[in-house]
Design a protein around this motif. Structure first.
Motif: not given
Length: 421
Positions: A200-203, A205-214, A220-227
């Motif tokens: 889960g994420n709020w979008g 602009g609150n998700e930038f740290e999540l993408f950095a951690a991935l 790959d945020p587009a393929a390896d997880v379901t956001l």
């Protein structure tokens, strides 16, 4: 102060000495003279002792009187300064501050600065504007709807790259408070464990740290997880819709600990959850900062002066909240938050951890290493579409310590702006 030294009369002794001299021979005269000298010395010594004591007492009295006079002069100077300040502040400058969210202890320092009269002390009349889901503070600032705004650095830099002429004038939060929270039995304990999970994420602009951690975990945020888009609560985690929910240390994490565990009938405990802390993972980004209009700072001397005073009073408010946690919680509650007293008290304590001790030389000053990390992650972290937060390095005008340095100089030395304790 002056004193007079008193001497004892030795006339009687002198007369007695003369009689003895007339009646005696040479030996007697010699003995009498010695006796007289000894007696005289004894009398003089006896006279000097109380005189010395009196002198010491008088010196102490003089010193005390001088201290009292100095204190009176200082008080008079302070009164004159206060009167001069009052005379100079017949009409306070009206300014407005846009928050990122609704009234809560995340913004307690600003409410305290207002409630405790710190803004008034700096000749300011501040209107605090609540935020909301659809409100972008830095856009409100860039559009001229408000004078100052609170925003996370990565979000504001993205807006700045898109054309918003804004500048960071005080970095209040020195640490990130973003978490990802999962149940302890989920098998999720680190970003690498997000693979194949509903995250889960709020979008907004609150998700930038999540993408950095991935990205750091090689996912790959587009393929390896379901956001999954998450509401600003923890309901989706609690009902099993998502495996790991985004949370702030000072808000949503407390919400799950305020919820009853249906299996036990008691409140959930920290051991019921695994927490991924993005700061600990090395991908924390700078968050709440005070932003101002760059063009106005450059061209409008009155606005710049107001900005210095606004930052000074705001930082004073945050120092007050550090030292008066319960009082600040009450100030926030009086301002009308949506969440209750115990939650706001938790939030106040957790927000203080993000500010104190200051990560720069003093609260509000930018820590260059933290800035560089935020910028680097913003430049190199791709989202689901493969684009990054920033496409180019921000110019030197993206932040300044000039305003906060002048603001810190305005604060009384009694205000602890480091918070090392």
């Amino acid at each position: 102060m002056r004193t007079r030294t008193m001497y004892r009369s030795v006339a009687a002794l002198a007369a007695l000495s003369m009689v003895a001299a007339a009646c005696g021979g040479d030996d007697d005269e010699s003995g009498s003279t010695a006796t007289t000298a000894a007696a005289t010395a004894e009398e003089e010594s006896a006279a000097e002792e109380p005189a010395a004591e009196a002198t010491a007492e008088e010196e102490a009295a003089e010193e005390e009187a001088a201290e009292e006079e100095a204190a009176e002069e200082t008080a008079a100077e302070e009164t004159a300064a206060e009167e001069a300040a009052a005379a100079e502040c017949e009409t306070p400058d009206e300014v407005s501050l846009q928050l990122q969210w609704f009234t809560q202890a995340q913004f307690a320092g600003y409410y305290a600065a207002d409630s405790e009269g710190f803004y008034a002390d700096h000749c300011l009349d501040v209107t605090i504007v609540e935020g909301g889901v659809e409100i972008v503070p830095q856009t409100q600032l860039a559009n001229g709807d408000v004078d100052f705004a609170i925003s996370w650095v990565s979000k504001a830099l993205a807006s700045r790259e898109a054309g918003a002429d804004i500048v960071n004038i005080a970095q209040v939060f020195g640490r990130s408070g973003t978490l990802q929270v999962a149940f302890a039995d989920s098998g999720i304990a680190a970003p690498a464990d997000f693979a194949g999970k509903n995250i889960g994420n709020w979008g907004f602009g609150n998700e930038f740290e999540l993408f950095a951690a991935l990205g750091q975990a090689g996912l790959d945020p587009a393929a390896d997880v379901t956001l999954i888009g998450q509401q600003f609560d923890m309901n989706a985690l609690l009902d099993g819709s998502i495996d790991a929910a985004q949370a702030m240390t000072y808000n949503e994490y407390a919400q799950v600990l305020e919820t009853i565990n249906p299996d036990t009938g008691d409140l959930y405990q920290p051991e019921d959850f695994n927490v991924v802390n993005y700061t600990d993972e090395g991908v924390g980004m700078l968050q709440d900062a005070i932003w101002a209009a760059a063009d106005r700072l450059a061209d409008d001397a009155e606005y710049r002066d107001a900005a210095v005073r606004f930052v000074a009073a705001s930082l004073h408010g945050w120092a007050f909240c550090r030292d008066n946690v319960e009082a600040c919680t009450e100030i926030v509650l009086a301002a009308g938050p949506q969440l209750g007293a115990s939650h706001q008290l938790w939030q106040m304590n957790e927000v203080n951890k993000l500010i104190w001790p200051s990560t720069g030389d003093a609260v509000g000053r930018m820590n260059q290493a933290d800035w560089d990390q935020t910028v680097e992650l913003s430049l190199n972290t791709p989202n689901q579409e493969g684009s990054t937060v920033l496409t180019a390095q921000p110019d030197d005008g993206a932040f300044t310590n000039e305003i906060v340095d002048e603001a810190l100089a305005l604060l009384d030395t009694a205000v602890d702006v480091v918070g090392a304790d």
